[in-house]
Scaffold this motif. Structure first.
Motif, PDB file in Angstrom:
ATOM      1  N   LEU A  50       3.147  -3.532  -5.077  1.00 43.46           N
ATOM      2  CA  LEU A  50       3.409  -2.209  -5.597  1.00 43.46           C
ATOM      3  C   LEU A  50       4.413  -1.707  -6.045  1.00 43.46           C
ATOM      4  CD1 LEU A  50       1.583  -1.492  -1.816  1.00 43.46           C
ATOM      5  CD2 LEU A  50       0.406  -1.172  -4.281  1.00 43.46           C
ATOM      6  N   LEU A  60       3.246  -2.636  -9.879  1.00 45.65           N
ATOM      7  CA  LEU A  60       2.340  -1.640 -10.095  1.00 45.65           C
ATOM      8  C   LEU A  60       3.220  -0.766 -10.830  1.00 45.65           C
ATOM      9  CD1 LEU A  60      -0.373  -3.168 -10.284  1.00 45.65           C
ATOM     10  CD2 LEU A  60      -0.878  -0.969  -8.302  1.00 45.65           C
ATOM     11  N   LYS A  61       3.645   0.631  -9.893  1.00 43.95           N
ATOM     12  CA  LYS A  61       4.010   1.281  -9.800  1.00 43.95           C
ATOM     13  C   LYS A  61       5.472   1.602 -11.501  1.00 43.95           C
ATOM     14  CE  LYS A  61       8.008   4.836  -8.025  1.00 43.95           C
ATOM     15  NZ  LYS A  61       9.393   4.753  -6.717  1.00 43.95           N
ATOM     16  N   LEU A  98       1.298   2.852   1.194  1.00 41.80           N
ATOM     17  CA  LEU A  98       2.472   3.495   0.466  1.00 41.80           C
ATOM     18  C   LEU A  98       3.530   3.324   0.634  1.00 41.80           C
ATOM     19  CD1 LEU A  98       0.309   5.857  -1.757  1.00 41.80           C
ATOM     20  CD2 LEU A  98       0.984   3.882  -2.123  1.00 41.80           C
ATOM     21  N   ASP A 150       4.836   9.102  -4.464  1.00 40.30           N
ATOM     22  CA  ASP A 150       3.804   8.565  -5.860  1.00 40.30           C
ATOM     23  C   ASP A 150       2.460   9.152  -6.262  1.00 40.30           C
ATOM     24  OD1 ASP A 150       3.796   7.590  -8.343  1.00 40.30           O
ATOM     25  OD2 ASP A 150       5.673   6.601  -8.921  1.00 40.30           O
ATOM     26  N   ARG A 172       0.909   8.717  -8.937  1.00 44.58           N
ATOM     27  CA  ARG A 172       0.366   8.048  -9.773  1.00 44.58           C
ATOM     28  C   ARG A 172       0.006   6.111  -9.632  1.00 44.58           C
ATOM     29  NH1 ARG A 172       4.552   7.459 -12.850  1.00 44.58           N
ATOM     30  NH2 ARG A 172       3.749   9.491 -14.315  1.00 44.58           N
ATOM     31  N   LEU A 173       0.935   6.043  -8.580  1.00 41.95           N
ATOM     32  CA  LEU A 173       0.597   4.399  -7.799  1.00 41.95           C
ATOM     33  C   LEU A 173      -0.376   4.597  -7.443  1.00 41.95           C
ATOM     34  CD1 LEU A 173       1.332   1.845  -7.063  1.00 41.95           C
ATOM     35  CD2 LEU A 173       2.791   2.383  -5.934  1.00 41.95           C
TER      36      LEU A 173
END
Lengths: 183, 230
Positions: free
Chosen positions: A169, A172-173, B15, B23, B25-26
């Motif tokens: 993740l 990805l971010k 997350l 975030d 966007r993520l």
């Protein structure tokens, strides 16, 4: 609306009940299809149907109720994906098909998914992940597997899966920030 | 009756674990990925349609689709399906691999020795000679040898030699006269010098106190006498 999947439905499917088999298919075929499509298989619909033919032929081997059935189904999907990836690596390179110039093409769920992925640069971000990280993210997010189920399917420990998910993740971010920053 | 299977996906927890709860966007990307799992099931066709319609059994449908249903063959590709079932171990892998490595090493060694023995033909220079026209018009002279006829044995050759003239004996020369002996000069005692006896009453010692050498008897020059016993 698909019927709710229960252990009783699974037991009826073991006895060859077509309604129970249909219920299993309607519940799990969508995630399997999405998982295979997100993995980039050339024909995810055909691959998904092959997965369920295998699953239905081996229902007697499934243990653990509905959760075991889900894990077993995605294990078969994972194996199919690995086989397809190896076969694609051995096969000659094919010229990329251009659906935009093909008048016979009509939008399918796969196209919608891919368009959704491409519009947000998500496919590019997924490609930047390490193989294990991408597989972990797919199983956890697309297939909705738990940490333990993902660990069983990938043959790793739960701790390793947590690390893979976290690093995946974060990667990805970072990639999304870079891609969107370029635009 | 058991509870229906719940989807284990929890976006917020996911997350938070990654430290990116804020975030946006993520979050959007993960939601898009999760939506991929909500795709509708593809419409069954072929053998699967026959199975779901009840026209075929699962084994028949799989066989019609050309899918192997051998549990052992499939289990090798399915990780963690049944943890209680021990996975098959194929023995002899390490031994076979080790033997292969040894055999390859031996073959490489033999090939290296064989390559070292071979003359470097490839490196030999290629000489190209251009003969101008007319250069080879005259055939080289070759001896006329009748190959069908056996060679005759050569007769024993007698070599006649004129006798060498006998050398005339020369008169025997007289041997050269022996060199005259050089008379050894006796040390001349000077009459005016008398030997001095140091100890008249004692027998003479074998080691004289003073040795005097003749100054010109051996032609090596004068040697200084030495006095032993000092």
């Amino acid at each position: 609306m698909a019927a709710i999947l229960t252990d009783d439905v699974l037991e009826q499917a073991r006895h060859g009940d077509s309604g129970a088999l249909t219920a299993i298919y309607q519940n799990l075929a969508g995630p399997v299809h999405g998982y295979l499509a997100a993995k980039g298989l050339e024909d995810p619909e055909a691959a998904a149907q092959e997965v369920f033919l295998t699953v239905f032929a081996r229902l007697a081997d499934v243990t653990g109720g509905v959760a075991g059935l889900r894990k077993f189904t995605f294990s078969i999907s994972h194996a199919r994906m690995v086989d397809a990836t190896r076969a694609r690596a051995r096969a000659p390179r094919i010229v990329e098909y251009e659906p935009a110039v093909d008048p016979r093409v009509e939008t399918s769920p796969q196209d919608e998914l891919l368009a959704q992925l491409e519009s947000g640069h998500l496919a590019q971000a997924l490609d930047s992940l390490v193989s294990d990280q991408r597989e972990c993210v797919m199983l956890r997010i697309v297939a909705g597997m738990t940490i333990d189920e993902t660990a069983d399917i990938m043959g790793k420990s739960a701790g390793s899966i947590k690390q893979l998910q976290r690093r995946g993740l974060l990667s990805l971010k970072k990639t999304l920030e870079e891609v969107d920053g370029d635009d | 009756m058991t509870e229906p299977e719940q989807n284990s996906f929890d976006l917020d927890a996911l997350l938070e674990d990654a430290g990116a709860a804020d975030d946006a966007r993520l979050r959007g990307a993960v939601e898009s990925l999760h939506a991929a799992g909500s795709l509708p099931a593809p419409r069954p066709t072929g053998a699967l349609a026959d199975l779901l319609d009840g026209r075929k059994t699962a084994a028949e449908a799989a066989s019609a689709a050309g899918i192997a249903t051998d549990a052992d063959a499939e289990a090798d590709n399915v990780l963690g399906f049944d943890p209680a079932k021990p996975r098959k171990r194929r023995g002899g892998g390490a031994v076979t691999g080790g033997m292969t490595v040894v055999a390859l090493a031996a073959a490489a060694g033999l090939a290296g020795v064989a390559a070292a023995d071979v003359a470097p033909r490839a490196a030999a220079p290629v000489v190209s000679v251009t003969v101008p026209p007319g250069e080879l018009e005259h055939e080289p002279e070759r001896p006329n040898i009748d190959a069908t006829k056996a060679p005759e044995p050569e007769p024993e050759r007698v070599v006649k030699r004129t006798p060498a003239p006998t050398p005339t004996p020369e008169p025997v020369q007289q041997p050269a006269p022996a060199p005259e002996q050089v008379p050894v000069q006796e040390p001349v005692k000077k009459p005016d010098k008398q030997e001095k006896v140091l100890n008249p009453g004692q027998p003479a010692s074998t080691m004289p106190k003073t040795v005097k050498m003749g100054s010109k008897s051996n032609g090596r020059g004068k040697k200084h006498g030495r006095t032993p016993g000092r």
